[in-house]
Write a protein that holds these residues in place. Sequence first.
Motif, short mmCIF file in Angstrom:
data_model
loop_
_atom_site.label_atom_id
_atom_site.label_comp_id
_atom_site.label_asym_id
_atom_site.label_seq_id
_atom_site.Cartn_x
_atom_site.Cartn_y
_atom_site.Cartn_z
N PRO A 64 24.28 112.99 32.95
CA PRO A 64 24.77 112.18 31.86
C PRO A 64 26.26 112.89 30.79
CG PRO A 64 22.35 112.79 31.19
CD PRO A 64 22.91 113.24 32.28
N ASP A 65 26.79 112.24 30.36
CA ASP A 65 27.96 112.26 29.60
C ASP A 65 27.44 113.24 28.17
OD1 ASP A 65 29.99 111.99 31.24
OD2 ASP A 65 29.20 109.76 30.77
N ALA A 66 26.27 112.38 27.27
CA ALA A 66 25.71 112.66 26.42
C ALA A 66 24.24 112.01 26.41
CB ALA A 66 26.13 111.91 25.30
N VAL A 67 23.21 113.03 25.58
CA VAL A 67 21.60 112.01 25.29
C VAL A 67 21.56 111.73 23.97
CG1 VAL A 67 19.73 113.05 26.07
CG2 VAL A 67 21.22 113.96 27.01
N VAL A 68 20.65 110.29 24.06
CA VAL A 68 20.06 110.52 22.77
C VAL A 68 18.57 110.97 23.23
CG1 VAL A 68 19.33 108.66 21.00
CG2 VAL A 68 21.70 107.94 22.97
N CYS A 69 18.46 111.43 22.12
CA CYS A 69 16.84 112.69 21.76
C CYS A 69 16.32 111.73 20.77
CB CYS A 69 17.06 113.56 22.07
SG CYS A 69 15.60 114.20 22.20
N VAL A 70 14.94 110.56 21.44
CA VAL A 70 14.29 109.85 20.43
C VAL A 70 13.24 110.83 19.91
CG1 VAL A 70 13.24 107.96 20.01
CG2 VAL A 70 15.06 107.96 21.32
N ALA A 71 13.00 111.55 19.14
CA ALA A 71 11.50 112.03 17.92
C ALA A 71 11.09 111.35 17.75
CB ALA A 71 12.69 113.77 17.32
N ASP A 72 9.75 112.37 17.45
CA ASP A 72 8.88 110.63 16.14
C ASP A 72 9.05 112.28 14.85
OD1 ASP A 72 6.37 110.48 14.94
OD2 ASP A 72 5.26 110.78 16.60
N ALA A 73 9.67 112.16 13.74
CA ALA A 73 9.65 111.88 12.81
C ALA A 73 7.66 112.83 11.83
CB ALA A 73 9.94 111.26 11.72
N SER A 74 7.08 111.77 12.80
CA SER A 74 6.16 112.26 11.76
C SER A 74 5.62 113.63 12.52
CB SER A 74 5.01 111.32 12.29
OG SER A 74 4.51 111.27 13.08
N ALA A 96 17.42 110.73 17.52
CA ALA A 96 17.44 109.22 16.92
C ALA A 96 15.69 109.79 16.47
CB ALA A 96 17.04 108.50 17.39
N LEU A 97 15.97 110.34 15.02
CA LEU A 97 14.23 110.33 14.41
C LEU A 97 13.62 109.14 14.19
CD1 LEU A 97 13.53 113.12 13.32
CD2 LEU A 97 14.74 113.12 11.31
N ASN A 98 12.86 108.78 14.80
CA ASN A 98 12.08 107.58 14.83
C ASN A 98 10.42 107.81 14.13
OD1 ASN A 98 12.04 104.49 16.09
ND2 ASN A 98 10.28 104.85 17.16
N MET A 99 10.09 106.44 13.77
CA MET A 99 8.97 106.29 13.00
C MET A 99 8.70 107.26 11.78
SD MET A 99 6.45 106.83 16.30
CE MET A 99 4.69 106.69 15.42
N MET A 100 10.14 107.20 10.77
CA MET A 100 10.92 108.05 9.51
C MET A 100 9.55 107.15 8.79
SD MET A 100 12.55 110.02 9.23
CE MET A 100 13.38 109.79 8.12
N ASP A 101 8.60 105.86 9.17
CA ASP A 101 7.50 105.04 7.98
C ASP A 101 6.24 105.47 8.04
OD1 ASP A 101 7.94 103.73 10.93
OD2 ASP A 101 7.00 102.15 10.31
N ALA A 102 6.39 106.01 9.35
CA ALA A 102 4.18 106.90 9.69
C ALA A 102 5.01 108.66 8.88
CB ALA A 102 4.34 106.76 11.44
N ALA A 103 5.98 108.70 9.02
CA ALA A 103 6.29 110.14 8.37
C ALA A 103 5.85 109.62 6.78
CB ALA A 103 7.85 110.56 8.49
N GLU A 104 6.22 108.79 5.91
CA GLU A 104 6.32 108.78 5.03
C GLU A 104 5.49 108.22 4.24
OE1 GLU A 104 9.32 104.89 2.72
OE2 GLU A 104 10.42 106.51 3.53
N GLU A 105 4.88 107.16 5.56
CA GLU A 105 2.73 107.09 4.58
C GLU A 105 2.42 108.71 4.99
OE1 GLU A 105 -1.13 104.60 6.37
OE2 GLU A 105 0.69 104.94 7.75
N ALA A 106 2.76 109.86 5.64
CA ALA A 106 1.70 110.81 6.02
C ALA A 106 2.92 111.28 4.47
CB ALA A 106 2.06 111.43 7.03
N GLY A 107 3.09 110.76 3.43
CA GLY A 107 3.99 111.84 2.50
C GLY A 107 4.82 113.22 2.83
#
Lengths: 720, 80
Positions: A64-74, A96-107
């Motif tokens: 691929p020309d580029a990669v979007v790496c989806v990572a779990d922020a929690s 792509a730092l996903n699940m920012m809401d779960a990370a926030e919930e965990a403080g």
Amino acid sequence: MRQKVGNYPGVTVERKIGQMPGSHTQGPIELIDLPGSYSLSPKSLDERIAYDVLSGHLPGEARPDAVVCVADASNLERNLYLATQVLDLGLPVIIALNMMDAAEEAGLQINIPLLQEKLGVPVVPMVASQNDGLGKLKYQMRRLDLPLPAERQWSLMPAVDVEIADLIAELQAEVPTLPAGQGFVEVLQCLTSDLMMEFWEERAPLFCTKVAAIRDKLDAQKAPYQQAEVIGRYSWLSPLVAQCVERRKDPSQKTTSDKIDAVLTHQLFGPVLFGLLLLLIFQAVFTWATPVMDLIEGGVVNLGGLVRSNFPGGWITDMVVDGVIAGVGNVAVFLPQILLLFFFLGLMEDTGYMARSAFIMDRVMSKVGLSGGSVVPLLSSFACAIPGIMAARTLANPKDRLITIMVAPLMSCSARLPVYTLFIAAFLPTGSVFGIITFQGLAMFSMYLLGTVMAFVAAFVLKRIVFKGESSFFAMELPPYRVPRFKQIFWRMIDRSKAFVVRAGKIIFGMSIVLWFMARYPVAEMDTTIAEQRIEAEATYFAHVDSLVASGMPQPMAEITVDERMAATFQRQDAAEAGYLVEHSIIGRIGKILEPVMRPLGFDWKISAGIVSAFAAREVIISALATIYSVGDVDEDSPLLREKLKADRYADGSPVYTPLVAVSLLVFFVLALQCMSTLAIARRETNTWRWPAVMWLYMTGLAYLFSLVIYQGGQALGLG
Amino acid sequence: MSPVNVPQPLTSFAAGLVVHLSFFALAASEAQRLRDLGVREGNAIHVLKNADTFVCKIEASRIALRREVAMKVFATSPGL
């Protein structure tokens, strides 16, 4: 691209391709969705697919020309492990730092600009389930000036590090086309993975010999080279993450998901609630869909009547009404149930309960030698065995994977649903337990339970006899609970119903026409007894008319009177003639040939013919019976298939279908493998016809044996 | 309570405790799988459940382990 997503690991098991519009200067951007993975060191088949695409190992497919790496922020540290492995491939990367809401919930407070600066690539914070951050991600994806990753910022232990440069040079000498920057990752993979050694064995034999020698050397030095990457990468990542993440909460503070888990995965309540949930689902599938099914059923009957009354009589109209409308219509009736089943499976996936079911069931699975990891493929098989078999790719243990593939078709798929519904509704008693659970709903649940129990028994036998080995390992991530996204579930239901309608449109439409011809032709010469009965009936008719005319009644009035008097006689005569013709048609002859083998199970020639025609797809039995009974039945007062089945009699007047025959037939359909697509996908996934053949033989054998025992046992107990 | 803070199997720690992972007595491939999930030597984990199955929390991720697997993962607790 509307790709299936779910709140558990292992939803995507193959690469999926879609498109998104690019910027004005670009054409559309091709997106490749890869199976999720915790690292680039492939252990299971789905992880291997991800690695092969990223490293350009797939023949005929460029990197691929580029990669979007989806990572779990929690769990940033763990998920950056994979992201930094991708960076080492030398491709432009967007994290792509996903699940920012779960990370926030965990403080957890993540300093995004600092993280971006440390990694040297764009980092986009996201809550994908709420479309939050999607715009920014698309903007980054359309950029033409994405930076290449910076030089590797971590180092291997010295004993390994000194060997790497030589190995890279060796590999590049043998494979000059290897992209610059990829050599390091390939060498590291080969040092630790036999799978990757196999890949390079023929392509770079000298390199492989050298890797084997280095492995021996490191073993002799007792250098833990297998863990060199883990140690090196985390030595760099741990302090980096510590700098970028601020903890604002005591980690021991319980989140909402922890509190829900305390109940749903409780040692005692967990399995009980899981069982009750399944019972509720099958009860709902059976009862909630009924009003809509009745509407469709009525529509099918009316459509048949409409076509017959508006088109001239003849074989084409007969074929359309008795073949196409009866065949396709009687299967389409079950669409509401299939939609409901997918709705519930979608809910389980989206909320995160599917992963819990694997966890809850692990104890039971360990008894049969499998792990909770096999539960998701098996539960997916309630929808269809094909995604179930493919989901087994997530299992790292090849024996577990093969056993799961072998038993997945025993789980009752949605194609069995029409068969279950038809026979349960027609022949099993109505009524309810405690006024809530109906007997028919319970019978439906029992069918699913029987398939599941048999899958477990088959797994136990396969593990003990064929695939002997150690008890499986089980460790999995439990995702946070989520409010289901009904839009997602809705689209999945639409996609699935489309697949069902297309299947009905293609296979069942075609089969209905073929079956109609087979039920209609060849037109046999009428049996002399039946022909004589018609002559006799007609003679009686005319005699009665003559006698009434002689007594002074006008001719038309006399004919109407005698018509009414002899209606039942002529209806019996018509039925006898039509029945005789179907019995001597191609399908009748096939059924008759098979009847001696199937009779001990309680099946007459019509059911036997239906079972044969359902070899390629289970639901075809409905079309086959609908066609046989439509062609062979002239009673327009009972157009519903289940009524026709109930009314069917042997020559001695005894009913063809008793509740015992219905149970025997239901059990046959629970256990038999009547699905060409399942066999084809099992062939693809196991790379041989041997296992699909064993699968077909053992399931058909089980089906015959169980139906035989049930029917003969039932008769011996006087239940027939 | 152990007089010296020696590594003990995860299954010997009660729910609610935070423990530090010491080493794995597992096959190399199984140990690697745990590391992939973030269950890694040196990491602090929070024990959520220790019953027929074992559930722990690392950062905000919940990881479930079969009891037999948890028995082969050794850890120390700073509090003990």
